[in-house]
Design a protein around this motif. Structure first.
Motif, PDB file in Angstrom:
ATOM      1  N   ASN A  36       8.196 -21.268  44.733  1.00  0.00           N
ATOM      2  CA  ASN A  36       9.291 -21.681  43.840  1.00  0.00           C
ATOM      3  C   ASN A  36      10.917 -21.393  43.627  1.00  0.00           C
ATOM      4  O   ASN A  36      11.740 -21.501  43.375  1.00  0.00           O
ATOM      5  N   VAL A  37      10.807 -19.716  43.881  1.00  0.00           N
ATOM      6  CA  VAL A  37      12.219 -19.034  44.062  1.00  0.00           C
ATOM      7  C   VAL A  37      13.046 -19.737  44.567  1.00  0.00           C
ATOM      8  O   VAL A  37      14.097 -19.948  45.115  1.00  0.00           O
ATOM      9  N   ARG A  38      12.588 -19.550  46.142  1.00  0.00           N
ATOM     10  CA  ARG A  38      12.922 -19.871  47.142  1.00  0.00           C
ATOM     11  C   ARG A  38      13.276 -21.469  47.296  1.00  0.00           C
ATOM     12  O   ARG A  38      14.179 -21.461  48.429  1.00  0.00           O
ATOM     13  N   ALA A  39      12.375 -22.579  46.821  1.00  0.00           N
ATOM     14  CA  ALA A  39      13.315 -23.334  46.597  1.00  0.00           C
ATOM     15  C   ALA A  39      14.527 -23.814  45.957  1.00  0.00           C
ATOM     16  O   ALA A  39      14.719 -24.919  46.228  1.00  0.00           O
ATOM     17  N   GLU A  40      14.266 -22.920  45.113  1.00  0.00           N
ATOM     18  CA  GLU A  40      15.936 -23.256  43.798  1.00  0.00           C
ATOM     19  C   GLU A  40      17.270 -22.863  45.173  1.00  0.00           C
ATOM     20  O   GLU A  40      18.009 -22.375  44.395  1.00  0.00           O
ATOM     21  N   ASP A  41      16.625 -21.933  46.034  1.00  0.00           N
ATOM     22  CA  ASP A  41      17.481 -21.460  46.540  1.00  0.00           C
ATOM     23  C   ASP A  41      19.281 -22.432  48.112  1.00  0.00           C
ATOM     24  O   ASP A  41      18.053 -22.609  48.772  1.00  0.00           O
ATOM     25  N   PRO A  42      19.528 -22.759  47.177  1.00  0.00           N
ATOM     26  CA  PRO A  42      20.287 -23.798  48.306  1.00  0.00           C
ATOM     27  C   PRO A  42      20.533 -23.742  49.579  1.00  0.00           C
ATOM     28  O   PRO A  42      21.672 -24.398  50.451  1.00  0.00           O
ATOM     29  N   THR A  43      20.664 -22.278  50.346  1.00  0.00           N
ATOM     30  CA  THR A  43      20.577 -21.589  51.649  1.00  0.00           C
ATOM     31  C   THR A  43      19.706 -22.196  52.721  1.00  0.00           C
ATOM     32  O   THR A  43      19.316 -22.378  53.475  1.00  0.00           O
ATOM     33  N   LEU A  44      18.472 -22.587  51.458  1.00  0.00           N
ATOM     34  CA  LEU A  44      17.154 -22.816  52.534  1.00  0.00           C
ATOM     35  C   LEU A  44      17.554 -24.000  53.495  1.00  0.00           C
ATOM     36  O   LEU A  44      16.693 -23.440  54.588  1.00  0.00           O
ATOM     37  N   TRP A  45      17.759 -25.045  52.824  1.00  0.00           N
ATOM     38  CA  TRP A  45      18.124 -25.673  53.951  1.00  0.00           C
ATOM     39  C   TRP A  45      18.756 -25.842  54.843  1.00  0.00           C
ATOM     40  O   TRP A  45      18.968 -26.895  56.252  1.00  0.00           O
ATOM     41  N   ASN A  46      19.513 -25.301  55.286  1.00  0.00           N
ATOM     42  CA  ASN A  46      20.765 -24.283  56.519  1.00  0.00           C
ATOM     43  C   ASN A  46      19.102 -24.441  57.268  1.00  0.00           C
ATOM     44  O   ASN A  46      20.251 -24.243  59.159  1.00  0.00           O
ATOM     45  N   GLN A  48      16.202 -26.513  58.588  1.00  0.00           N
ATOM     46  CA  GLN A  48      15.910 -27.739  58.089  1.00  0.00           C
ATOM     47  C   GLN A  48      13.968 -27.360  58.439  1.00  0.00           C
ATOM     48  O   GLN A  48      13.475 -28.169  57.387  1.00  0.00           O
ATOM     49  N   GLN A  49      13.686 -27.139  59.799  1.00  0.00           N
ATOM     50  CA  GLN A  49      12.344 -26.674  59.832  1.00  0.00           C
ATOM     51  C   GLN A  49      11.742 -26.138  59.356  1.00  0.00           C
ATOM     52  O   GLN A  49      10.541 -26.473  58.468  1.00  0.00           O
ATOM     53  N   LEU A  50      12.247 -24.297  58.863  1.00  0.00           N
ATOM     54  CA  LEU A  50      11.771 -23.817  57.900  1.00  0.00           C
ATOM     55  C   LEU A  50      11.532 -24.423  56.455  1.00  0.00           C
ATOM     56  O   LEU A  50      10.987 -24.310  56.007  1.00  0.00           O
ATOM     57  N   ALA A  51      12.858 -25.098  56.189  1.00  0.00           N
ATOM     58  CA  ALA A  51      12.783 -25.305  54.979  1.00  0.00           C
ATOM     59  C   ALA A  51      11.263 -26.445  54.268  1.00  0.00           C
ATOM     60  O   ALA A  51      10.408 -26.358  53.079  1.00  0.00           O
ATOM     61  N   GLN A  52      11.750 -27.290  55.426  1.00  0.00           N
ATOM     62  CA  GLN A  52      10.364 -28.582  55.526  1.00  0.00           C
ATOM     63  C   GLN A  52       8.940 -27.832  55.497  1.00  0.00           C
ATOM     64  O   GLN A  52       8.045 -27.848  54.859  1.00  0.00           O
ATOM     65  N   THR A  53       8.706 -26.968  56.328  1.00  0.00           N
ATOM     66  CA  THR A  53       7.629 -25.994  56.436  1.00  0.00           C
ATOM     67  C   THR A  53       7.143 -25.453  55.089  1.00  0.00           C
ATOM     68  O   THR A  53       6.122 -25.180  54.423  1.00  0.00           O
ATOM     69  N   LEU A  54       8.439 -24.775  54.503  1.00  0.00           N
ATOM     70  CA  LEU A  54       7.641 -24.076  53.193  1.00  0.00           C
ATOM     71  C   LEU A  54       7.792 -24.663  51.944  1.00  0.00           C
ATOM     72  O   LEU A  54       6.670 -24.471  51.113  1.00  0.00           O
TER      73      LEU A  54
END
Length: 379
Positions: A36-46, A48-54
């Protein structure tokens, strides 16, 4: 509280304990907080593949935790309703509470079974291919009925169905069709449906109203993403183009936009005619081929050589996993688990959970790997 209800409450508590143990409850709660904390990190979607997995992990974990909490809360509410009804002599409240307990018992048992879908690809979407066996129009009509059964099951469970290719029968029904079923655990639930399905009925295509036996096969394999490494060499492929036909391709049937790809080392064949663009159909077909090859490697890894051998036999007697008898009596029976029902109409309208659950439970009790698949049946 009646003994039956006390036993049901005990079963629910046992299922909840097993679900928490399977999740590693405290660790799961901490992991969900982290996600939930990582989902709020705006840099996560830099990435894309990691973001989708998480995000996929977060959604699945949240759904599992929420389900356990809701069953537990609903059970406590139902117990309280029964106790209050007993104290006040309110028979309707007692009956309502007992009905809720019995429904929760079934739900908890199903969630417990679903939690065991932990194979590498169980959570994925899946491709479902249906082929008519020998027998012309009668078998082709049965293939269409079989595919309709699966698509209705998918609709009832909130899964999305997309058509990829269809080859219509000469007079009615389908020679073959492939769809992709999208949703969490689609592959895990449907993977045991691979095999031959037998229908016995009075044929609507026989002027003498005689009883006919027909066969169709279902083939299920997982949709995989780029995180699964599968090597495909161009020299191993034969690519054919052809004119699309049928419901999946009627808008593109004026050009040779449909694609068929044969992987010559394995003999695996995939095809797609869903799009106007030949390039898009080729990309989809390559994705399907990658999934088939991945599944093929899973089978080899799990030493299912016999299943592979069985997959190359004729669709007919001796290969069936389930029989659907409409005449002279009503009966659908799974030949692997022995589970049967006389409500054949409900089954053909998508009510197949009893077969899916029994088949999965049987495989798990037998110690079979969740990636061990039934063989493919081909014409």
């Amino acid at each position: 509280m009646r003994a039956e209800i006390e036993a049901a409450v005990s079963d629910i508590k046992q299922s909840l304990a097993l679900l928490r143990r399977h999740l590693d409850w405290d660790a799961a709660l901490r992991r969900l907080d982290e996600l939930n904390v990582r989902a709020e990190d705006p840099t996560l979607w830099n990435d894309q593949q990691l973001a989708q997995t998480l995000m996929r992990e977060r959604t699945q974990l949240d759904q599992s935790i929420t389900a356990v909490r809701k069953i537990s809360s609903d059970m406590e509410d139902a117990i309280l309703l029964i106790e209050m009804g007993d104290d006040e002599g309110d028979k309707e409240s007692v009956e309502e509470g007992e009905s809720q307990i019995l429904a929760l018992k079934e739900l908890a048992a199903k969630k417990q079974l679903e939690s065991l879908l932990s194979g590498e690809a169980d959570a994925n979407d899946c491709y479902l291919q249906v082929n008519a066996g020998a027998g012309g129009t009668e078998a082709q009509d049965w293939a269409e009925m079989l595919l309709r059964m699966y698509t209705r099951w998918a609709d009832q469970h909130g899964y999305k169905v997309e058509w990829l290719e269809e080859s219509s029968g000469e007079e009615a029904g389908l020679k073959s069709a492939t769809v992709v079923i999208k949703g969490h655990n689609a592959y895990g639930w449907l993977k045991t449906e691979a095999g031959v399905h037998r229908l016995v009925r009075i044929s609507p295509y026989d002027s003498q109203a005689r009883r006919h036996t027909s066969f169709s096969s279902a083939w299920v394999y997982p949709v995989i993403d780029d995180s699964f490494e599968v090597e495909i060499l161009d020299k191993d492929l034969r690519v054919d183009t052809f004119r699309a036909s049928g419901a999946g391709g009627q808008h593109v049937n004026t050009t040779d936009s449909a694609i068929r790809i044969v992987h010559e080392p394995t003999g695996i064949v995939v095809q797609c005619q869903n799009d106007r663009s030949q390039h898009k159909n080729r990309a989809t077909a390559m994705s399907m081929l990658k999934s088939r090859l991945y599944e093929h490697e899973m089978q080899k890894r799990e030493s299912v050589a016999q299943a592979e051998a069985d997959s190359k036999t004729e669709i007919g007697w001796g290969r069936q996993i389930r029989s659907y008898v409409l005449q002279p009596y009503q009966m659908v029976k799974d030949l692997r688990t022995g589970v049967e029902t006389s409500n054949s109409n409900a089954v053909l309208n998508g009510d197949i959970d009893l077969f899916l659950e029994a088949s999965l439970a049987s495989r798990l009790k037998g110690g079979t790997s969740s990636e061990d698949e039934e063989g493919d049946a081909v014409l």
